[in-house]
Motif scaffolding. Structure first.
Motif, PDB file in Angstrom:
ATOM      1  N   LYS A  69      88.072  53.980  34.471  1.00  0.00           N
ATOM      2  CA  LYS A  69      87.319  55.004  33.738  1.00  0.00           C
ATOM      3  C   LYS A  69      87.432  56.386  34.384  1.00  0.00           C
ATOM      4  N   CYS A  70      88.176  56.465  35.500  1.00  0.00           N
ATOM      5  CA  CYS A  70      88.280  57.732  36.221  1.00  0.00           C
ATOM      6  C   CYS A  70      89.428  58.586  35.684  1.00  0.00           C
ATOM      7  N   THR A  71      89.325  59.877  35.906  1.00  0.00           N
ATOM      8  CA  THR A  71      90.355  60.791  35.434  1.00  0.00           C
ATOM      9  C   THR A  71      91.630  60.641  36.256  1.00  0.00           C
ATOM     10  N   ASP A  72      92.775  60.911  35.610  1.00  0.00           N
ATOM     11  CA  ASP A  72      94.058  60.835  36.299  1.00  0.00           C
ATOM     12  C   ASP A  72      94.083  61.765  37.503  1.00  0.00           C
ATOM     13  N   MET A  73      93.539  62.959  37.337  1.00  0.00           N
ATOM     14  CA  MET A  73      93.578  63.953  38.414  1.00  0.00           C
ATOM     15  C   MET A  73      92.835  63.471  39.646  1.00  0.00           C
ATOM     16  N   SER A  74      91.640  62.894  39.458  1.00  0.00           N
ATOM     17  CA  SER A  74      90.845  62.469  40.615  1.00  0.00           C
ATOM     18  C   SER A  74      91.461  61.251  41.305  1.00  0.00           C
ATOM     19  N   ILE A  75      92.064  60.333  40.523  1.00  0.00           N
ATOM     20  CA  ILE A  75      92.731  59.175  41.127  1.00  0.00           C
ATOM     21  C   ILE A  75      93.942  59.628  41.922  1.00  0.00           C
ATOM     22  N   THR A  76      94.736  60.509  41.321  1.00  0.00           N
ATOM     23  CA  THR A  76      95.925  61.026  42.003  1.00  0.00           C
ATOM     24  C   THR A  76      95.550  61.702  43.310  1.00  0.00           C
ATOM     25  N   SER A  77      94.534  62.555  43.262  1.00  0.00           N
ATOM     26  CA  SER A  77      94.104  63.287  44.441  1.00  0.00           C
ATOM     27  C   SER A  77      93.599  62.350  45.532  1.00  0.00           C
ATOM     28  N   SER A  78      92.825  61.336  45.147  1.00  0.00           N
ATOM     29  CA  SER A  78      92.257  60.405  46.124  1.00  0.00           C
ATOM     30  C   SER A  78      93.332  59.529  46.756  1.00  0.00           C
ATOM     31  N   LEU A  79      94.249  59.010  45.948  1.00  0.00           N
ATOM     32  CA  LEU A  79      95.331  58.186  46.488  1.00  0.00           C
ATOM     33  C   LEU A  79      96.251  59.010  47.380  1.00  0.00           C
ATOM     34  N   LEU A  80      96.486  60.250  46.999  1.00  0.00           N
ATOM     35  CA  LEU A  80      97.333  61.103  47.815  1.00  0.00           C
ATOM     36  C   LEU A  80      96.675  61.413  49.155  1.00  0.00           C
ATOM     37  N   ALA A  81      95.347  61.573  49.152  1.00  0.00           N
ATOM     38  CA  ALA A  81      94.630  61.778  50.409  1.00  0.00           C
ATOM     39  C   ALA A  81      94.792  60.558  51.314  1.00  0.00           C
ATOM     40  N   CYS A  82      94.628  59.361  50.742  1.00  0.00           N
ATOM     41  CA  CYS A  82      94.840  58.126  51.521  1.00  0.00           C
ATOM     42  C   CYS A  82      96.246  58.105  52.106  1.00  0.00           C
ATOM     43  N   ALA A  83      97.234  58.420  51.258  1.00  0.00           N
ATOM     44  CA  ALA A  83      98.628  58.361  51.694  1.00  0.00           C
ATOM     45  C   ALA A  83      98.917  59.355  52.807  1.00  0.00           C
ATOM     46  N   ARG A  84      98.429  60.562  52.672  1.00  0.00           N
ATOM     47  CA  ARG A  84      98.740  61.592  53.664  1.00  0.00           C
ATOM     48  C   ARG A  84      98.090  61.309  55.013  1.00  0.00           C
TER      49      ARG A  84
END
Length: 297
Positions: A69-84
């Motif tokens: 139910k989450c927005t694409d932008m917030s998922i992308t940003s959160s996963l990218l933070a984990c990755a970095r």
């Protein structure tokens, strides 16, 4: 994600049946997996070299249903933070928590410890709980490492050892032991009351849904490790992770910049309270799986 089968069924005015709901759930899963797969390279390219890319994506796939139910932008940003940061979104190193339709990156205690270990001067990091019937002693004026002693009662079950009374953490740096960080429950509560904006907001709106409400022990543990950060060699990366932890707690914070990436803080100027968070389950104090833990200010 947007334009799901569930949305189309609703738009068509078709009353959902039990069979339709099952199809919708499968469609949601398939859609989220396809979305993640199409962006896999985007996340894996951001990972440090020592992190296994296949394993990271496997963990990410496991949490996608909870973020449907989450927005694409917030998922992308959160996963990218984990990755970095090179942290897995497994609920132990880091978590991605849905606040309504906003996925939020949340560092966890093991993530803090992981980044401490990456400093070349840090030999090891230790965290544990002291229970009521354990043998322990603390004499701050004694020379290290004779100033602190803890011997768990291995002949007793965790319940028989009594309730947790202290959290402690220390590190070995260049062959020498750091100061021991000791935190009792009342001290953890004082940290919560003084620093946590999420706790104050949850108290004021009556929802009592902050992590301090839903998982006090995990926050107690992370408070001890957060204090340890102040006495170990600190990298720029670790300082950024601590800031990200503060931003996750501060619901009024501006977007956090993490190594060139903006972590979405959508509707940041809104006065409306954030929806309840789906906080991940953490290990219980003193359990065998909770050998290391991590101050949420």
């Amino acid at each position: 994600m947007s334009d799901t089968l569930k949305d189309r069924v609703k738009a068509a005015g078709t009353p959902p049946t039990e069979d339709t709901s099952a199809v919708v759930d499968l469609a949601l899963q398939d859609g989220s997996m396809a979305w993640l797969q199409s962006r896999a390279t985007y996340f894996t390219d951001a990972l440090p070299r020592h992190v296994d890319r296949a394993h990271f994506m496997s963990v990410a796939r496991a949490i996608m249903p909870s973020l449907s139910k989450c927005t694409d932008m917030s998922i992308t940003s959160s996963l990218l933070a984990c990755a970095r940061f090179g942290l897995e979104p497994d609920g132990r190193q880091a978590a991605i928590i849905p606040y309504g339709d906003i996925a939020t990156f949340q560092p966890m205690y093991e993530g803090l410890i992981e980044l401490m270990y990456r400093h070349p001067r840090v030999d090891s990091v230790h965290f544990n709980w002291v229970r009521e019937k354990d043998a322990w002693d603390y004499e701050p004026t004694a020379p290290s490492p004779k100033d602190f002693f803890h011997k768990p009662r291995v002949d007793l079950t965790e319940e028989a050892r009594g309730p947790v009374i202290l959290a402690y953490a220390f590190a070995w740096i260049d062959g020498r032991r750091s100061a021991v960080i000791i935190l009792n429950r009342s001290q953890a509560e004082a940290i919560r009351d003084k620093y946590s904006k999420a706790f104050k907001k949850a108290e004021n709106n009556g929802k009592k849904d902050s992590p301090w409400h839903t998982d006090f022990d995990a926050m107690w543990a992370k408070s001890a490790v957060r204090r340890l950060v102040k006495v170990v060699p600190t990298s720029h990366e670790l300082a950024e992770l601590v800031q990200a932890d503060d931003d996750a707690d501060d619901t009024t914070a501006a977007p956090a910049v993490i190594r060139g990436t903006v972590v979405a803080r959508e509707n940041q100027n809104s006065d409306e309270p954030r929806p309840a968070a789906d906080w991940p389950t953490t290990a219980q104090p003193g359990s065998a799986s909770d050998t290391e833990a991590g101050e949420q200010a």
